[in-house]
Structure formats: C-alpha cells, structure tokens
Design a protein around this motif. Structure first.
Motif, mmCIF file in Angstrom:
data_model
loop_
_atom_site.group_PDB
_atom_site.id
_atom_site.type_symbol
_atom_site.label_atom_id
_atom_site.label_comp_id
_atom_site.label_asym_id
_atom_site.label_seq_id
_atom_site.Cartn_x
_atom_site.Cartn_y
_atom_site.Cartn_z
ATOM 1 N N LEU A 166 1.595 -2.236 3.839
ATOM 2 C CA LEU A 166 2.653 -2.126 2.834
ATOM 3 C C LEU A 166 3.942 -1.592 3.443
ATOM 4 O O LEU A 166 5.037 -2.111 3.184
ATOM 5 C CB LEU A 166 2.181 -1.211 1.703
ATOM 6 N N GLY A 167 3.827 -0.579 4.295
ATOM 7 C CA GLY A 167 5.019 -0.006 4.922
ATOM 8 C C GLY A 167 5.717 -0.985 5.851
ATOM 9 O O GLY A 167 6.941 -1.136 5.817
ATOM 10 N N LEU B 251 3.767 -6.643 -2.983
ATOM 11 C CA LEU B 251 3.125 -6.531 -1.673
ATOM 12 C C LEU B 251 1.761 -5.863 -1.790
ATOM 13 O O LEU B 251 0.802 -6.250 -1.120
ATOM 14 C CB LEU B 251 4.030 -5.752 -0.712
ATOM 15 N N TRP B 252 1.662 -4.848 -2.636
ATOM 16 C CA TRP B 252 0.362 -4.207 -2.867
ATOM 17 C C TRP B 252 -0.658 -5.246 -3.339
ATOM 18 O O TRP B 252 -1.779 -5.317 -2.833
ATOM 19 C CB TRP B 252 0.470 -3.070 -3.875
ATOM 20 N N LEU C 105 9.405 -5.227 -5.316
ATOM 21 C CA LEU C 105 8.882 -5.754 -4.060
ATOM 22 C C LEU C 105 7.559 -5.100 -3.671
ATOM 23 O O LEU C 105 6.572 -5.785 -3.372
ATOM 24 C CB LEU C 105 9.917 -5.559 -2.947
ATOM 25 N N GLN C 106 7.504 -3.776 -3.665
ATOM 26 C CA GLN C 106 6.291 -3.103 -3.209
ATOM 27 C C GLN C 106 5.106 -3.335 -4.143
ATOM 28 O O GLN C 106 3.960 -3.383 -3.690
ATOM 29 C CB GLN C 106 6.550 -1.607 -3.021
ATOM 30 N N ARG D 184 14.358 -7.235 -7.264
ATOM 31 C CA ARG D 184 13.938 -6.829 -5.923
ATOM 32 C C ARG D 184 13.233 -5.475 -5.930
ATOM 33 O O ARG D 184 12.408 -5.185 -5.054
ATOM 34 C CB ARG D 184 15.165 -6.786 -5.023
ATOM 35 N N SER D 185 13.507 -4.665 -6.932
ATOM 36 C CA SER D 185 12.893 -3.331 -7.020
ATOM 37 C C SER D 185 11.370 -3.397 -7.150
ATOM 38 O O SER D 185 10.692 -2.394 -6.919
ATOM 39 C CB SER D 185 13.473 -2.553 -8.207
ATOM 40 N N THR E 206 7.260 -3.980 3.885
ATOM 41 C CA THR E 206 8.457 -3.575 3.141
ATOM 42 C C THR E 206 9.680 -3.592 4.048
ATOM 43 O O THR E 206 10.757 -4.059 3.653
ATOM 44 C CB THR E 206 8.264 -2.174 2.536
ATOM 45 N N CYS F 62 10.661 -7.236 4.572
ATOM 46 C CA CYS F 62 11.171 -7.857 3.344
ATOM 47 C C CYS F 62 12.508 -7.271 2.910
ATOM 48 O O CYS F 62 13.315 -7.963 2.272
ATOM 49 C CB CYS F 62 10.142 -7.722 2.228
ATOM 50 N N GLU F 63 12.764 -6.014 3.246
ATOM 51 C CA GLU F 63 14.084 -5.453 2.943
ATOM 52 C C GLU F 63 15.167 -6.219 3.686
ATOM 53 O O GLU F 63 16.287 -6.373 3.194
ATOM 54 C CB GLU F 63 14.120 -3.967 3.316
#
Length: 211
Positions: free
Chosen positions: A46-47, A131-132, A127-128, A124-125, A50, A53-54
């Motif tokens: 995830l890290g 991804l999770w 995103l995580q 976009r907020s 991210t 993807c940012e």
C-alpha cells in the motif's frame, strides 16, 4: 465520451485482465511487498503503490476506476462485494458504466458465469481505499475485501495502473514520456525479473513504448 470508451481507446479495444505488462509491451512492472505476514505485506504494498500513484494522478482531482468481478448465477457473491466496497468507504456513483462478459463454458452442461465490469469516477482522495481492496484481493482473511480486480486510470495522462496483488503492480499506456518519468523516479521499485525489458524501452537513447 463514456468512461468505457475512454478506457478502450487506451488499450485499442483489447480486453485486459491479468499480466498487463506482458500483454501491452512498453509498460512498467513494479515490485511491492517482500515477504512477511499477510497484513504486513499488504501495508508495505500500500505504501509503495501510493507513492507511484501519487505521481500517476498528480494534478488530477479524480480518477477513473475499473472493477472486474467474477460472478456466478448466485447473487450472494455480488451482494458481498458491494457490502465490502461500502465498508472500504467506496461509494459507487450513479454515473457509471456496467457490462457483463460471458465466460466460456468448460463443459456444455456447465452453468453460465460472467466477468462483471463496473467503471466510474472517484475523487483522488479515495486512492488508498482502492489500493487496499486490490492488494487484499487474494488474502481472504483480510477485510474489507470485495475480491475485485482493480484498475486505476488517468485518461488525461493516458495511463492504466493495475495493482495485481501484494507482490506487484503494472503501469501501462500510450504516454511514453509519462512512463519514462515513472521509470526514472521509481527505479528502486522496478521488478528485477523484467529489468532488461524495461531498460531496453526506457534507458537513455531508447525509443520508448511502441504505441
């Protein structure tokens, strides 16, 4: 233009599901987790994802999300997936594209099964959250987990991101300069097994993706 049409333009109408790096040459394959327990692997992935993807969605307020879910004639699996998406904080907007792709039968008497496709836009907020869901897909012990394949698309930049499991993530598209930027910035994440192919595409003097 419909969201489905935007995506199909990026892949020239070709279907996609797994191994985007190999099926659409000229992209990137990135290494995510590196061992450990399920939870730790997903958090590590995830890290790293991210951070990539940012860059993919830098300057974008929204992203296009494409979810693919295997569906049987029973409705329970779909209800479960929708519930898990809700628990992950993902609200599917009314503006969306939905279609079904019939899975070929192995035997004539087999039941019909489908790949269901759902495409929509999200801020976009979130995103995580997505991804999770992508990295937890193959780990049944983790929740929330809608068991969907997740693709994140930036139509303006012409890139598709596929976090295929906690081990890795593919980035493909027609934007050679954007892909080369990601290749340069995220060198430490490039998957060693496919380094030669990526170096041939993006190293100094290379022509870039052939699209």
């Amino acid at each position: 233009m419909k969201l489905r049409e935007q995506i199909e333009q990026l892949v020239d109408g070709k279907p996609y599901r797994h191994a985007l790096f190999y099926n659409f040459p000229g992209g990137l394959r990135l290494r995510m987790s590196e061992g450990g327990d399920y939870f730790g692997r997903v958090l590590t992935a995830l890290g790293k994802a991210t951070a990539v993807c940012e860059d993919v969605f830098a300057g974008a307020d929204t992203m296009v999300v494409h979810l693919q879910r295997y569906a049987t004639p029973k409705r329970f699996d779909l209800r479960f997936a929708l519930k898990q998406l809700d628990l992950a904080g993902i609200t599917i907007p009314r503006a969306r594209d939905i279609w079904a792709e019939l899975v070929p039968r192995d035997e004539p008497d087999d039941d019909d099964n489908w790949w269901l496709h759902l495409v929509f836009e999200l801020p976009r907020s979130q995103l995580q959250n997505l991804l999770w869901c992508a990295f937890a897909c193959d780990v049944r012990e983790l929740r929330p987990n809608p068991h969907c394949l997740v693709y994140l698309i930036n139509p303006e930049l012409g890139l598709i991101v596929h976090p295929y499991d906690d081990r890795g993530m593919d980035v493909i598209g027609k934007n050679g300069s954007a892909l080369k930027h990601l290749y340069t910035v995220h060198q430490t994440l490039l998957l060693e097994y496919d380094l030669d192919a990526m170096h041939q595409t993006f190293a100094a003097g290379a022509a870039g993706p052939a699209h």
